[in-house]
Enzyme design. Structure first.
Site, PDB file in Angstrom:
ATOM      1  N   ASP A 173       0.853  -1.190   0.000  1.00 43.54           N
ATOM      2  CA  ASP A 173       0.000   0.000   0.000  1.00 43.54           C
ATOM      3  C   ASP A 173       0.888   1.239   0.000  1.00 43.54           C
ATOM      4  O   ASP A 173       2.102   1.172   0.188  1.00 43.54           O
ATOM      5  CB  ASP A 173      -0.963   0.014   1.197  1.00 43.54           C
ATOM      6  CG  ASP A 173      -0.250  -0.169   2.534  1.00 43.54           C
ATOM      7  OD1 ASP A 173       0.856   0.375   2.707  1.00 43.54           O
ATOM      8  OD2 ASP A 173      -0.804  -0.872   3.399  1.00 43.54           O
ATOM      9  N   LYS A 196      -4.345   0.270  -3.330  1.00 50.70           N
ATOM     10  CA  LYS A 196      -5.496  -0.499  -2.858  1.00 50.70           C
ATOM     11  C   LYS A 196      -6.477   0.421  -2.141  1.00 50.70           C
ATOM     12  O   LYS A 196      -6.158   1.559  -1.791  1.00 50.70           O
ATOM     13  CB  LYS A 196      -5.047  -1.615  -1.899  1.00 50.70           C
ATOM     14  CG  LYS A 196      -4.593  -1.102  -0.541  1.00 50.70           C
ATOM     15  CD  LYS A 196      -4.247  -2.216   0.426  1.00 50.70           C
ATOM     16  CE  LYS A 196      -3.908  -1.630   1.810  1.00 50.70           C
ATOM     17  NZ  LYS A 196      -3.500  -2.650   2.771  1.00 50.70           N
ATOM     18  N   ALA A 228      -4.362 -11.670   5.876  1.00 46.80           N
ATOM     19  CA  ALA A 228      -3.628 -12.022   4.655  1.00 46.80           C
ATOM     20  C   ALA A 228      -4.376 -11.685   3.379  1.00 46.80           C
ATOM     21  O   ALA A 228      -3.916 -12.032   2.287  1.00 46.80           O
ATOM     22  CB  ALA A 228      -3.216 -13.500   4.651  1.00 46.80           C
TER      23      ALA A 228
END
Length: 315
Positions: A173, A196, A228
């Site tokens: 990110d 994201k 995850a």
């Protein structure tokens, strides 16, 4: 351990006794005698089994799941040490919980990371040693010294020894770009960024990949792997863009459900984490590598006790 008239002892609550024992082994010490049990109604009871009067005490206790239980164990143990006339008490917190709640993102949000800092200080801690805080500014939530150690050198050493070819470091990110840039500088390679969005907590959607990953060996670096979802979705997106293979590195293996299932069925070549959080056997999947942070914490404890600089540990 003694230095002149000073004495050092290391204790552990229940969250990661194995790591505490490894730290003591590195220091040439026996783990301090302490018992953390429960009353019938679930209340936590701490009993210190040896004198700590005038001793510099270090309590090892990560705050992973169950976070509130582990936090209370730490607070009560700190209180017990102070009431037993310990000279100083240092909370060694390999994983600091509630760190993702470090600011208000919506109206009426709590800043739980600050609340936890207040509780640890109010319990009587004189110092905190932790590892890779999710948000670095949490150090400023404390009015006592905080040493935020880093797993980066340990992870870098491991990756370097693998002698991977055509490496590109990937941040999962935008917030992790600084961490990714540091690893990339050490490995002398380029970086890529996964763009994201989070429609809700613990849910991530990959929107775009910034950077050329075609034909590359992608190495993700993050501070934690929780469910995850982020790392697996990002790995699939990177492979779809032409990457050869994907590795994932993280300081903290939080591994909330369904993380283990996702990782086991993911295209990740290897998942590299540290033992800041104790992993039971059922969470140790075949492609998981666990690196020890015990020598790092042991050296930090030794240097704090001997009143030496700990700054070189950050390199």
């Amino acid at each position: 351990m003694r230095q002149g008239s000073k004495k050092l002892k290391v204790f552990s609550a229940n969250a990661n006794r194995e790591l505490a024992e490894q730290i003591c082994s590195c220091l040439g010490l026996e783990l301090g005698k302490a018992e953390v049990t429960r009353f019938k109604d679930g209340e936590i009871r701490v009993r210190i089994g040896e004198t700590v009067r005038g001793v510099e005490v270090f309590i090892v206790q990560p705050l992973n799941n169950p976070s509130s239980e582990n936090l209370m164990e730490l607070l009560i143990m700190i209180d017990a040490m102070k009431r037993a006339s310990a000279k100083e008490v240092c909370a060694v917190i390999p994983y600091y919980a509630y760190a993702r709640q470090d600011r208000k993102t919506q109206p009426r949000d709590a800043i739980a990371a600050k609340l936890v800092a207040n509780l640890i200080t109010a319990a009587g801690a004189d110092r905190v040693v932790t590892l890779d805080l999710h948000a670095g500014q949490i150090q400023g939530f404390f009015d006592i010294p905080v040493d935020n150690l880093r797993a980066m050198p340990i992870i870098y050493d491991y990756i370097q020894k693998k002698e991977l070819e055509d490496v590109i470091v990937v941040s999962p990110d935008v917030g992790g770009v600084v961490r990714a840039r540091e690893l990339a500088d050490r490995l002398h390679c380029a970086i890529a960024i996964v763009d994201k969005r989070r429609p809700r907590p613990n849910v991530a959607e990959v929107m775009n990949i910034i950077g050329d990953v075609e034909g590359k060996t992608a190495v993700f670096i993050d501070d934690m792997i929780d469910t995850a979802g982020t790392i697996v979705n990002a790995a699939e997106a990177i492979l779809a863009r032409g990457a050869k293979e994907v590795y994932a590195c993280s300081s903290h293996a939080v591994f909330s459900d369904p993380a283990v299932e996702r990782l086991a069925n993911s295209p990740l070549k290897e998942i590299i984490v540290t033992d800041s959080i104790h992993l039971p056997p059922e969470k140790k999947i075949p492609n998981l590598t666990v690196l020890s942070v015990a020598p790092l914490f042991a050296e930090a404890i030794r240097r704090i006790f001997e009143e030496l600089s700990v700054s070189y540990l950050f390199d």
